[in-house]
Design an enzyme around this catalytic site. Structure first.
Site, PDB file in Angstrom:
ATOM      1  N   HIS A 164      -3.858   1.067   8.470  1.00  0.00           N
ATOM      2  CA  HIS A 164      -4.429   0.743   7.158  1.00  0.00           C
ATOM      3  C   HIS A 164      -5.913   0.412   7.293  1.00  0.00           C
ATOM      4  CE1 HIS A 164      -4.469  -0.372   2.939  1.00  0.00           C
ATOM      5  NE2 HIS A 164      -5.346  -1.299   3.321  1.00  0.00           N
ATOM      6  N   ASP A 191      -1.117  16.529  -2.151  1.00  0.00           N
ATOM      7  CA  ASP A 191      -1.420  15.549  -3.196  1.00  0.00           C
ATOM      8  C   ASP A 191      -0.449  15.724  -4.367  1.00  0.00           C
ATOM      9  OD1 ASP A 191      -4.295  13.873  -3.986  1.00  0.00           O
ATOM     10  OD2 ASP A 191      -2.858  14.322  -5.590  1.00  0.00           O
ATOM     11  N   GLY A 214     -14.206   6.796  -7.740  1.00  0.00           N
ATOM     12  CA  GLY A 214     -12.959   7.512  -8.012  1.00  0.00           C
ATOM     13  C   GLY A 214     -11.822   7.171  -7.070  1.00  0.00           C
ATOM     14  N   HIS A 273      -8.419   8.044   3.095  1.00  0.00           N
ATOM     15  CA  HIS A 273      -7.842   9.385   3.018  1.00  0.00           C
ATOM     16  C   HIS A 273      -8.927  10.392   2.692  1.00  0.00           C
ATOM     17  CE1 HIS A 273      -7.612   7.645  -1.037  1.00  0.00           C
ATOM     18  NE2 HIS A 273      -7.757   8.878  -1.497  1.00  0.00           N
ATOM     19  N   CYS A 315       0.848  -1.203   0.000  1.00  0.00           N
ATOM     20  CA  CYS A 315       0.000   0.000   0.000  1.00  0.00           C
ATOM     21  C   CYS A 315       0.880   1.248   0.000  1.00  0.00           C
ATOM     22  CB  CYS A 315      -0.912  -0.008   1.227  1.00  0.00           C
ATOM     23  SG  CYS A 315      -1.781   1.561   1.462  1.00  0.00           S
ATOM     24  N   HIS A 374      -6.642   3.058   0.736  1.00  0.00           N
ATOM     25  CA  HIS A 374      -6.220   3.351   2.119  1.00  0.00           C
ATOM     26  C   HIS A 374      -6.945   4.650   2.470  1.00  0.00           C
ATOM     27  CE1 HIS A 374      -2.754   3.692   5.245  1.00  0.00           C
ATOM     28  NE2 HIS A 374      -3.541   4.735   5.436  1.00  0.00           N
TER      29      HIS A 374
HETATM   30  P1  DGP Z   1      -8.273   8.778  -4.685  1.00  0.00           P
HETATM   31  O1  DGP Z   1      -8.324   8.786  -6.178  1.00  0.00           O
HETATM   32  O2  DGP Z   1      -9.485   9.432  -4.025  1.00  0.00           O
HETATM   33  O3  DGP Z   1      -7.983   7.397  -4.160  1.00  0.00           O
HETATM   34  O4  DGP Z   1      -7.052   9.718  -4.296  1.00  0.00           O
HETATM   35  C1  DGP Z   1      -5.732   9.304  -4.309  1.00  0.00           C
HETATM   36  C2  DGP Z   1      -4.887  10.531  -4.410  1.00  0.00           C
HETATM   37  O5  DGP Z   1      -3.578  10.199  -4.003  1.00  0.00           O
HETATM   38  C3  DGP Z   1      -4.763  11.103  -5.824  1.00  0.00           C
HETATM   39  O6  DGP Z   1      -5.295  12.433  -5.845  1.00  0.00           O
HETATM   40  C4  DGP Z   1      -3.271  11.124  -6.105  1.00  0.00           C
HETATM   41  C5  DGP Z   1      -2.657  10.931  -4.753  1.00  0.00           C
HETATM   42  N1  DGP Z   1      -1.429  10.152  -4.742  1.00  0.00           N
HETATM   43  C6  DGP Z   1      -1.251   8.911  -5.263  1.00  0.00           C
HETATM   44  N2  DGP Z   1       0.016   8.502  -5.065  1.00  0.00           N
HETATM   45  C7  DGP Z   1       0.638   9.498  -4.391  1.00  0.00           C
HETATM   46  C8  DGP Z   1       1.969   9.663  -3.892  1.00  0.00           C
HETATM   47  O7  DGP Z   1       2.837   8.802  -4.013  1.00  0.00           O
HETATM   48  N3  DGP Z   1       2.251  10.837  -3.257  1.00  0.00           N
HETATM   49  C9  DGP Z   1       1.294  11.817  -3.088  1.00  0.00           C
HETATM   50  N4  DGP Z   1       1.677  12.921  -2.457  1.00  0.00           N
HETATM   51  N5  DGP Z   1       0.035  11.694  -3.540  1.00  0.00           N
HETATM   52  C10 DGP Z   1      -0.283  10.551  -4.182  1.00  0.00           C
END
Ligand code: DGP
Length: 111
Positions: free
Chosen positions: A46, A30, A91, A98, A4, A96
């Site tokens: 988790h 993000d 989406g 968030h 994860c 995990h």
């Molecule tokens: P969701 O699609 O709701 O599961 O949002 C996941 C978000 O996580 C998406 O907006 C991009 C972000 N994300 C994915 N991988 C990483 C990462 O390695 N670092 C950061 N800072 N954000 C990430």
């Protein structure tokens, strides 16, 4: 969970642009921002998503919203949106729990 990405970020194994951390949650920007301000607040534990919130872990959710209120005040954001996606069709791409916090532009109607 070993595969994860957010567990790896919470453990410090993958770097992030961190805003806040305590023993239960972590907030970081993000990597694919959808607004001028876009950060995530994740649980260190988790939890797959909102579908796994129970009486056992729901205090974490109240704590997350306290952290969001603190951070948005510090960042002087007087308007913001909090979103959590649960399930691929909604989406969710990282399974995990968030919460997205978006601000800095007119956010429009929910789609
Ligand atoms: P969701 O699609 O709701 O599961 O949002 C996941 C978000 O996580 C998406 O907006 C991009 C972000 N994300 C994915 N991988 C990483 C990462 O390695 N670092 C950061 N800072 N954000 C990430």
């Amino acid at each position: 969970m070993s595969d994860c990405i957010f567990c790896k970020i919470a453990a410090g194994d993958i770097p992030s642009n961190k805003l806040y951390e305590d023993d239960r949650v972590l907030a970081f920007y993000d990597i694919e921002p959808k607004a001028p301000v876009h950060f995530l607040v994740i649980t260190k534990e988790h939890i797959k998503g909102a579908c796994e919130i129970t009486g056992e872990n729901s205090a974490l959710i109240a704590h997350i919203f306290e952290v969001i209120a603190k951070l948005t005040a510090e960042l002087k954001l007087d308007a913001f949106r909090v979103i959590t996606n649960c399930g691929a069709q909604a989406g969710q791409s990282v399974f995990h729990l968030h919460f997205h916090v978006l601000s800095g532009r007119i956010l429009g109607e929910m789609g």
